[in-house]
Design a protein around this motif. Structure first.
Motif, PDB file in Angstrom:
ATOM      1  N   ASN A   1       0.810  -1.208   0.000  1.00 36.69           N
ATOM      2  CA  ASN A   1       0.000   0.000   0.000  1.00 36.69           C
ATOM      3  C   ASN A   1       0.850   1.268   0.000  1.00 36.69           C
ATOM      4  OD1 ASN A   1       1.012  -0.280   2.555  1.00 36.69           O
ATOM      5  ND2 ASN A   1      -0.855   0.257   3.609  1.00 36.69           N
ATOM      6  N   GLY A   2       2.123   1.117  -0.274  1.00 35.29           N
ATOM      7  CA  GLY A   2       3.025   2.254  -0.257  1.00 35.29           C
ATOM      8  C   GLY A   2       3.246   2.839  -1.639  1.00 35.29           C
ATOM      9  N   ASP A   3       4.292   3.607  -1.764  1.00 31.36           N
ATOM     10  CA  ASP A   3       4.644   4.289  -3.000  1.00 31.36           C
ATOM     11  C   ASP A   3       6.042   3.842  -3.428  1.00 31.36           C
ATOM     12  OD1 ASP A   3       5.490   6.122  -4.938  1.00 31.36           O
ATOM     13  OD2 ASP A   3       4.436   7.796  -4.003  1.00 31.36           O
ATOM     14  N   ILE A   4       6.121   3.022  -4.483  1.00 32.56           N
ATOM     15  CA  ILE A   4       7.401   2.507  -4.955  1.00 32.56           C
ATOM     16  C   ILE A   4       8.337   3.642  -5.373  1.00 32.56           C
ATOM     17  CG2 ILE A   4       8.532   1.173  -6.811  1.00 32.56           C
ATOM     18  CD1 ILE A   4       7.329  -0.591  -4.679  1.00 32.56           C
ATOM     19  N   ASP A   5       7.800   4.675  -6.015  1.00 33.11           N
ATOM     20  CA  ASP A   5       8.651   5.793  -6.444  1.00 33.11           C
ATOM     21  C   ASP A   5       9.260   6.510  -5.239  1.00 33.11           C
ATOM     22  OD1 ASP A   5       8.171   5.250  -9.137  1.00 33.11           O
ATOM     23  OD2 ASP A   5       6.386   6.518  -9.162  1.00 33.11           O
ATOM     24  N   MET A   6       8.480   6.708  -4.193  1.00 36.09           N
ATOM     25  CA  MET A   6       8.984   7.351  -2.982  1.00 36.09           C
ATOM     26  C   MET A   6      10.049   6.474  -2.322  1.00 36.09           C
ATOM     27  SD  MET A   6       7.013   8.434   0.568  1.00 36.09           S
ATOM     28  CE  MET A   6       5.701   9.234  -0.306  1.00 36.09           C
ATOM     29  N   LEU A   7       9.789   5.173  -2.259  1.00 29.11           N
ATOM     30  CA  LEU A   7      10.748   4.247  -1.678  1.00 29.11           C
ATOM     31  C   LEU A   7      12.039   4.240  -2.496  1.00 29.11           C
ATOM     32  CD1 LEU A   7      11.312   2.127   0.513  1.00 29.11           C
ATOM     33  CD2 LEU A   7      10.300   0.416  -1.013  1.00 29.11           C
ATOM     34  N   SER A   8      11.924   4.238  -3.818  1.00 29.10           N
ATOM     35  CA  SER A   8      13.104   4.294  -4.688  1.00 29.10           C
ATOM     36  C   SER A   8      13.934   5.538  -4.403  1.00 29.10           C
ATOM     37  CB  SER A   8      12.694   4.292  -6.163  1.00 29.10           C
ATOM     38  OG  SER A   8      12.165   3.062  -6.538  1.00 29.10           O
ATOM     39  N   LYS A   9      13.261   6.641  -4.247  1.00 30.89           N
ATOM     40  CA  LYS A   9      13.957   7.907  -3.995  1.00 30.89           C
ATOM     41  C   LYS A   9      14.687   7.880  -2.653  1.00 30.89           C
ATOM     42  CE  LYS A   9      13.172  12.873  -3.692  1.00 30.89           C
ATOM     43  NZ  LYS A   9      12.189  13.941  -3.691  1.00 30.89           N
ATOM     44  N   VAL A  10      14.007   7.408  -1.612  1.00 32.55           N
ATOM     45  CA  VAL A  10      14.610   7.353  -0.281  1.00 32.55           C
ATOM     46  C   VAL A  10      15.797   6.385  -0.260  1.00 32.55           C
ATOM     47  CG1 VAL A  10      14.177   6.662   2.115  1.00 32.55           C
ATOM     48  CG2 VAL A  10      12.509   8.047   0.912  1.00 32.55           C
ATOM     49  N   LEU A  11      15.691   5.284  -0.992  1.00 33.32           N
ATOM     50  CA  LEU A  11      16.764   4.289  -1.040  1.00 33.32           C
ATOM     51  C   LEU A  11      17.846   4.640  -2.060  1.00 33.32           C
ATOM     52  CD1 LEU A  11      14.689   0.992  -0.830  1.00 33.32           C
ATOM     53  CD2 LEU A  11      15.881   2.175   1.029  1.00 33.32           C
ATOM     54  N   ASN A  12      17.564   5.645  -2.902  1.00 35.68           N
ATOM     55  CA  ASN A  12      18.479   6.040  -3.968  1.00 35.68           C
ATOM     56  C   ASN A  12      18.812   4.836  -4.864  1.00 35.68           C
ATOM     57  OD1 ASN A  12      20.020   7.839  -5.464  1.00 35.68           O
ATOM     58  ND2 ASN A  12      21.855   7.505  -4.230  1.00 35.68           N
ATOM     59  N   PHE A  13      17.721   4.141  -5.270  1.00 36.83           N
ATOM     60  CA  PHE A  13      17.869   2.947  -6.096  1.00 36.83           C
ATOM     61  C   PHE A  13      16.581   2.771  -6.901  1.00 36.83           C
ATOM     62  CE2 PHE A  13      17.689  -1.576  -7.033  1.00 36.83           C
ATOM     63  CZ  PHE A  13      19.004  -1.859  -7.374  1.00 36.83           C
ATOM     64  N   LYS A  14      16.704   2.593  -8.194  1.00 42.62           N
ATOM     65  CA  LYS A  14      15.533   2.405  -9.055  1.00 42.62           C
ATOM     66  C   LYS A  14      15.004   0.981  -8.886  1.00 42.62           C
ATOM     67  CE  LYS A  14      13.868   2.860 -13.749  1.00 42.62           C
ATOM     68  NZ  LYS A  14      14.197   2.944 -15.149  1.00 42.62           N
ATOM     69  N   LEU A  15      13.818   0.873  -8.262  1.00 40.52           N
ATOM     70  CA  LEU A  15      13.233  -0.433  -7.943  1.00 40.52           C
ATOM     71  C   LEU A  15      12.390  -1.012  -9.066  1.00 40.52           C
ATOM     72  CD1 LEU A  15      12.270   0.320  -4.253  1.00 40.52           C
ATOM     73  CD2 LEU A  15      14.050  -1.236  -5.042  1.00 40.52           C
ATOM     74  N   ARG A  16      12.032  -0.206 -10.039  1.00 40.04           N
ATOM     75  CA  ARG A  16      11.303  -0.688 -11.222  1.00 40.04           C
ATOM     76  C   ARG A  16      12.273  -0.734 -12.379  1.00 40.04           C
ATOM     77  NH1 ARG A  16       6.371  -3.067 -10.390  1.00 40.04           N
ATOM     78  NH2 ARG A  16       5.134  -1.820  -8.999  1.00 40.04           N
TER      79      ARG A  16
END
Length: 141
Positions: free
Chosen positions: A125-140
């Motif tokens: 239920n989260g935001d993959i783009d936000m998580l990618s940004k915080v982790l500094n890693f493209k998850l998609r």
């Protein structure tokens, strides 16, 4: 007789030395790539990520409908410190680690172990783009 003595002495020396495990290593976020079969990035956990994941998992609704097994995408392991008590419709448990499975062709999901070490697959239920940004890693991909 000498072989037995050396054998016992060898194990005594091995077991008498304590193993040091850094607390920092335990609290690292790991991004695993199943295609490469290895952790591709390690990130030091921080309060921003902890708070974001905690707010997401405390608002989970329902169970994941698809088969979570995949050999593509990424799996993000996020340790929670302190442990989070989750009370929602799908489950009630203390959660110490959250795994976010992000397949290439299916919707992402959480993989969480409950108090009885039963694996639950829950809708993300989260935001993959936000998580990618915080982790500094493209998850998609």
């Amino acid at each position: 007789m000498i072989k037995k003595l050396l054998f016992v002495l060898f194990f005594f020396v091995i077991f008498s030395h304590s193993t040091y495990v850094s607390a920092e290593m335990v609290n690292n976020i790991e991004i695993f790539d199943p295609k490469q079969n290895k952790v591709v990035k390690v990130i030091k956990a921080n309060p921003e990520i902890q708070d974001m994941i905690t707010s997401w998992i405390t608002n989970i609704d329902g169970l994941y409908k698809n088969d979570p097994a995949t050999d593509d995408g990424y799996v993000v392991k996020i340790p929670l410190d302190p442990i989070v008590k989750v009370n929602c419709k799908a489950f009630n448990a203390l959660v110490s680690d959250v795994y976010i499975l992000i397949p290439e062709k299916e919707p992402p999901c959480y993989l969480i172990f409950d108090d009885e070490t039963k694996l639950l697959s829950l809708p993300f239920n989260g935001d993959i783009d936000m998580l990618s940004k915080v982790l500094n890693f493209k998850l998609r991909k």
